[in-house]
Design a protein around this motif. Structure first.
Motif, short mmCIF file in Angstrom:
data_model
loop_
_atom_site.label_atom_id
_atom_site.label_comp_id
_atom_site.label_asym_id
_atom_site.label_seq_id
_atom_site.Cartn_x
_atom_site.Cartn_y
_atom_site.Cartn_z
N MET A 55 -9.20 -1.61 -11.68
CA MET A 55 -7.95 -0.89 -11.53
C MET A 55 -7.13 -1.68 -10.51
N VAL A 56 -6.05 -2.28 -10.97
CA VAL A 56 -5.30 -3.19 -10.09
C VAL A 56 -3.82 -2.82 -10.13
N GLY A 57 -3.16 -2.92 -9.01
CA GLY A 57 -1.73 -2.58 -8.98
C GLY A 57 -1.06 -3.07 -7.72
N ASP A 58 0.20 -2.69 -7.61
CA ASP A 58 1.06 -3.17 -6.53
C ASP A 58 1.10 -2.13 -5.41
N ILE A 59 1.11 -2.58 -4.16
CA ILE A 59 1.12 -1.59 -3.06
C ILE A 59 2.53 -1.18 -2.67
N GLY A 60 3.54 -1.74 -3.31
CA GLY A 60 4.91 -1.25 -3.09
C GLY A 60 5.70 -2.05 -2.08
N LYS A 61 6.85 -1.50 -1.75
CA LYS A 61 7.82 -2.20 -0.91
C LYS A 61 7.30 -2.38 0.51
N LYS A 62 7.63 -3.53 1.06
CA LYS A 62 7.21 -3.84 2.43
C LYS A 62 8.46 -4.05 3.30
N LEU A 63 8.24 -4.26 4.59
CA LEU A 63 9.40 -4.50 5.46
C LEU A 63 10.08 -5.82 5.12
N GLY A 64 9.31 -6.77 4.61
CA GLY A 64 9.86 -8.06 4.23
C GLY A 64 8.97 -8.68 3.17
N LEU A 65 9.18 -9.97 2.90
CA LEU A 65 8.36 -10.70 1.92
C LEU A 65 8.28 -9.95 0.60
N ASN A 66 9.39 -9.35 0.19
CA ASN A 66 9.32 -8.50 -1.00
C ASN A 66 9.31 -9.27 -2.32
N GLY A 67 9.51 -10.58 -2.26
CA GLY A 67 9.32 -11.38 -3.47
C GLY A 67 7.84 -11.57 -3.78
N LEU A 68 7.00 -11.30 -2.80
CA LEU A 68 5.55 -11.43 -2.97
C LEU A 68 4.98 -10.09 -3.41
N ASP A 69 4.11 -10.13 -4.45
CA ASP A 69 3.49 -8.90 -4.96
C ASP A 69 2.14 -8.68 -4.28
N ASN A 70 2.15 -7.92 -3.21
CA ASN A 70 0.87 -7.56 -2.58
C ASN A 70 0.25 -6.43 -3.38
N GLY A 71 -1.06 -6.48 -3.54
CA GLY A 71 -1.68 -5.50 -4.43
C GLY A 71 -2.97 -4.92 -3.92
N PHE A 72 -3.50 -4.03 -4.74
CA PHE A 72 -4.81 -3.43 -4.47
C PHE A 72 -5.68 -3.59 -5.70
N ALA A 73 -6.99 -3.45 -5.54
CA ALA A 73 -7.90 -3.45 -6.70
C ALA A 73 -9.11 -2.59 -6.38
N VAL A 74 -9.46 -1.74 -7.33
CA VAL A 74 -10.69 -0.96 -7.25
C VAL A 74 -11.59 -1.43 -8.40
N PHE A 75 -12.83 -1.80 -8.08
CA PHE A 75 -13.76 -2.29 -9.10
C PHE A 75 -14.74 -1.17 -9.47
N HIS A 76 -14.81 -0.87 -10.75
CA HIS A 76 -15.76 0.15 -11.20
C HIS A 76 -16.88 -0.52 -11.99
N LYS A 77 -17.96 -0.83 -11.29
CA LYS A 77 -19.15 -1.44 -11.93
C LYS A 77 -18.76 -2.59 -12.86
#
Lengths: 579, 579
Positions: A243-265
């Protein structure tokens, strides 16, 4: 070499376009071209020019000042620009090895254009790519080619939602199953989600994922890195169990897509383990060249120290940009003056100089420091690669770690405070987005946080220094280090006894005089100057405050040469005006 | 009154929802409800609750966290919300006079929701509205009704592109033509364009415009204010001769439409002059109750001093928000701990406390200061309105001006630095836009600039203090002022001689002890504490640095009560860690 400004230098360093800054430029006591050649070297100046010319002439890099890009659109543009940088091939792998400083120069050039672009490029090539190269083995080198052709796009997934500074406590697991020769990658809960990972939000197809390695029977061998496919490179849809996605708007560096990932087995082949530091046999036996887990962790996280030195360079680039903007504005902005009809550039005011010029000096000092530390780190890494196990090599490693930890904190905070001062020194115009000081502040901000929170990193340096002190106290050892950065501490008692000794107000304005204070404070200088040097008619009123309350630059004390004498700031707000 | 938490107070101050902060809240040594009642008073708490409840229940004020509004959409929403605030009619004109503190409370409540909304509302009612009311005469009072019904929408146009701080040098002209009984309003060039004007960008229909008034024959009578229609209220199209537009994206406050206007020989009736300070007869003769132009300018700009006091309140509100976010996060975020398995809240670390708690204290101190100064200003204005020409009234005016100038600088900078520290103390999560610290920093930022650049304003306070000093030196006068803010200076030699005298490390941690240093620095405390108070087993290692280089809080010196002793920060970076 032809004199600067003639022949080949004229093409490399053309004159500035004529404009309102001409007056000040004509007054310079040195040749800016000679300074540029001295500070950068011709080779590096040419390299920079190649990069800037390419970007200037490519419509993909054109900007629309004032345009308000949506987050989606900005990220799309940033990805396309990143791809184009690979096509330009400014620096081959060979080129990196030949002149490593070009790597940080390229990063800074891209960052001076847009830090989101620099970050995206850097995270893919140097962070993701280097991790695969340095933590993997030959079976992983096929990835390297795909990284440079952008067939795959990568990210470095260490941090989790609940664990940043305490990386050892990362909770993602990798259980080995000998029956299928696979690892099962699993996030026990949402707090163990990989989080903040640059490039993971939208674009990464592969991730270097750090997880606790468990062998059959349940023994944990600590953190290890795995290369894991997280998205389909064609559709960018997530792989099963991810399950992978974007963590949303940041104070800066918004051209960069910072994300999260949850691994299910998620099941990945045994070969996904980047096995330079430790490996597992098909049957499930753990083998490692390192004896204890702590040593192994240190080695596998070793690539992080490059990050701190790189951040120093990034912070310096931001400081350079901000100071250039503010000093140029101050040289053209006129406000008040000796008469109502004649206003003077705000740069002529002592207060403006006092606010800006120390940051200009800091930019030069930190620029040199960051470059020389980068080269020291290159030397250290070459020693590591050559198998140097000498005491000097070990000591060099500790010193570089201490310098990079403190240097990253110093550079990022100096840039943060410098940009803020520049913003305020430009008044309202500094608050207009088009003038860029806001973006610089926003993009510089995480330099204080990532690759180690500044406050935490400073304790690394303190530990190093206290360790040296303990040796001195216990064994009478001198302060000595391979790069000589601590040697001056041997004479610290005499250094601290040094006093600022001048006899006139004019001496106070002499930058060659050391910036300490006489035992009697600046009041003492007053008294001396009144007694000896300054003609009676121009004696400024004696500063009324006790010397202990003087600010380092007391306006009342040094008005002699100013165009517009200003009242003594230290009287009311000593604590606010100390730089 | 019923005990806090019972009866009517339970509705006014309901319990917090249960959650991870319960543990800390249960440990409080005081009742937060009693503190809230003490600090705000029941009447003000009810007023705040009315405002917040209305906004919470109105879908127009619902937010979509993470949504990325376009500039246009955000401004449109902000205008609609501003209109709705008028419909709620939280505070009538009568209510303002009855309890003036409610005006700043309303501003802060709106600002805590969104500073763009507070600014838009404030600029229309208090800045534009007050200027018409206080600079105009009866013939202008018809505008007041239209302001509160939002039939017209206003802005205050003083600043020009090239003149901010030096308001006297404003270059827009108003030439009177007796033949038509009109003024010709004209901007000589683009540098004289009105610039930065809040509400002017998209929405204002009317502007109070400052211009140099010329009578027939060419004599200039200095800056005067005119009320000028700049747009058609129905279509929002500009009026003939007015070139008006938006200045674009800013670092923050982007819901507010800051604008510019260039006037090309715009003809306005003689009655447009806001004539409280000076008027012109139909024939073109200038008449004024003030004898010299300087005095007149001071009076016509008098309404600006309200702005500085209002900004103090705004900055304090920002500091409160930031500190609340950071302290709550720190109480729930766990990282590292005494064992590998048990992590503790980061709020337990001395470093985190040292970074955040002084700002918490500053928020309380500045909150009280800004409110009491606001009430002093109300008293002063009532004196003015009543025609008080006493020496005390004049002295009160000078003191309030000095306090507001310094207080605005102190509050805005403390908030700026506090928000930055909170951002960094929340690590990466502080850099996520949804956590609001970025917006607070961006929206607080112009508080250092508008209504007078902080560095310029501090010189106003210095001038005031140096003036008092001159009286003391020349006439032997005591330091005395109506609000007693300077009286302590009489005893400054003895205050500065006070020394921090404690005999144990435990005393260092006692907040009742004055925060000065003994002649020997903290090293002296060490020596004393080792000799007397601390059991030998728990004596910390003596801090090795000379006392002159200790930071105010030396980690090594005060580790006794800490959960996790940390190395002495002052050793390496004394200059970086001083609060």
């Amino acid at each position: 070499m032809a004199p600067p400004g003639e022949g080949r230098d004229a093409a490399l360093l053309p004159e500035f376009p004529r404009g309102p800054l001409d007056t000040y430029r004509a007054r310079a006591s040195f040749s800016w071209k000679e300074l540029a050649l001295f500070a950068e070297g011709e080779d590096m100046l040419r390299f920079k020019k190649t990069i800037y010319s390419a970007l200037e002439n490519d419509p993909l890099f054109a900007r629309s000042p004032g345009a308000h890009l949506s987050l989606e659109k900005y990220r799309e543009l940033n990805f396309l620009r990143c791809k184009r940088i690979f096509e330009y091939d400014f620096l081959s792998v060979g080129g990196m090895f030949e002149n490593p400083l070009k790597v940080s120069t390229l990063t800074q050039c891209l960052g001076m254009y847009d830090w989101s672009l620099a970050a995206k490029y850097l995270l893919h090539t140097l962070v993701f790519g280097s991790a695969v190269f340095s933590s993997g083995s030959e079976r992983h080198f096929a990835y390297i080619q795909k990284i440079f052709s952008m067939e795959i796009f990568g990210c470095f997934a260490l941090t989790e939602l609940s664990h940043g500074s305490n990386a050892k406590a990362i909770r993602t697991t990798a259980h080995y199953n000998p029956a299928t020769e696979e690892f099962i990658i699993h996030s026990p809960d949402f707090e163990a989600a990989k989080f903040w990972i640059g490039n993971m939000g939208k674009t990464a197809t592969h991730a270097v994922v750090f997880a606790q390695l468990y062998v059959p029977g349940g023994q944990c061998h600590g953190l290890h890195a795995f290369i894991i496919q997280i998205r389909d490179p064609k559709t960018l849809l997530p792989m099963p169990g991810v399950m992978v996605g974007d963590i949303g708007k940041k104070l800066g560096l918004n051209g960069l897509d910072n994300g999260f990932a949850v691994f299910h087995k998620v099941r990945v082949p045994r070969q996904s383990l980047l096995n330079r530091m430790g490996d597992i046999t098909p049957e499930g036996t753990y083998v490692s060249p390192f004896k204890d887990a702590r040593q192994r962790l240190g080695a596998s996280l070793g690539s992080l120290s490059w990050g701190r030195v790189a951040i120093m360079g990034m912070a310096v680039a931001n400081l350079k940009l901000a100071v250039s903007i503010a000093v140029r504005f101050s040289a053209t902005r006129r406000q008040f003056g000796p008469t109502e009809d004649e206003e003077i550039p705000v740069l002529e005011y002592q207060t403006q100089q006092w606010r800006l010029l120390p940051y200009l000096a800091a930019a030069y000092a930190l620029d040199h420091f960051s470059k020389s530390l980068f080269l020291d780190l290159v030397e250290f890494q070459r020693g590591l690669a050559a198998g140097d196990r000498s005491a000097r090599q070990a000591e060099l490693g500790r010193e570089i770690h201490a310098l990079a930890s403190a240097g990253k904190s110093l550079a990022s905070w100096t840039a943060q405070q410098g940009i803020q001062e520049c913003r305020e020194a430009c008044g309202g115009h500094g608050y207009l987005a088009v003038n860029r000081l806001g973006v610089l502040r926003d993009d510089n901000d995480p330099n204080s946080t990532y690759e180690g929170d500044n406050n935490v990193l400073l304790q690394q340096t303190s530990n190093y220094l206290l360790g040296l002190l303990a040796c001195r106290v216990q064994d009478g050892a001198c302060f000595r280090s391979p790069l000589k950065s601590v040697d001056f501490l041997d004479s610290y008692p005499s250094i601290l006894d040094q006093r600022f000794e001048v006899s006139s107000v004019a001496d106070c304005l002499d930058s060659a005089a050391p910036r300490c204070f006489p035992p009697g404070g600046l009041g003492e200088i007053h008294r001396k100057s009144r007694a000896r040097a300054v003609p009676t008619s121009s004696v400024p009123p004696a500063c009324p405050m006790p010397s202990s309350h003087h600010s380092p630059i007391c306006q009342l004390c040094v008005t002699e040469n100013s165009l517009k004498p200003q009242p003594c700031l230290c009287l009311a707000f000593a604590s606010l005006c100390v730089w």
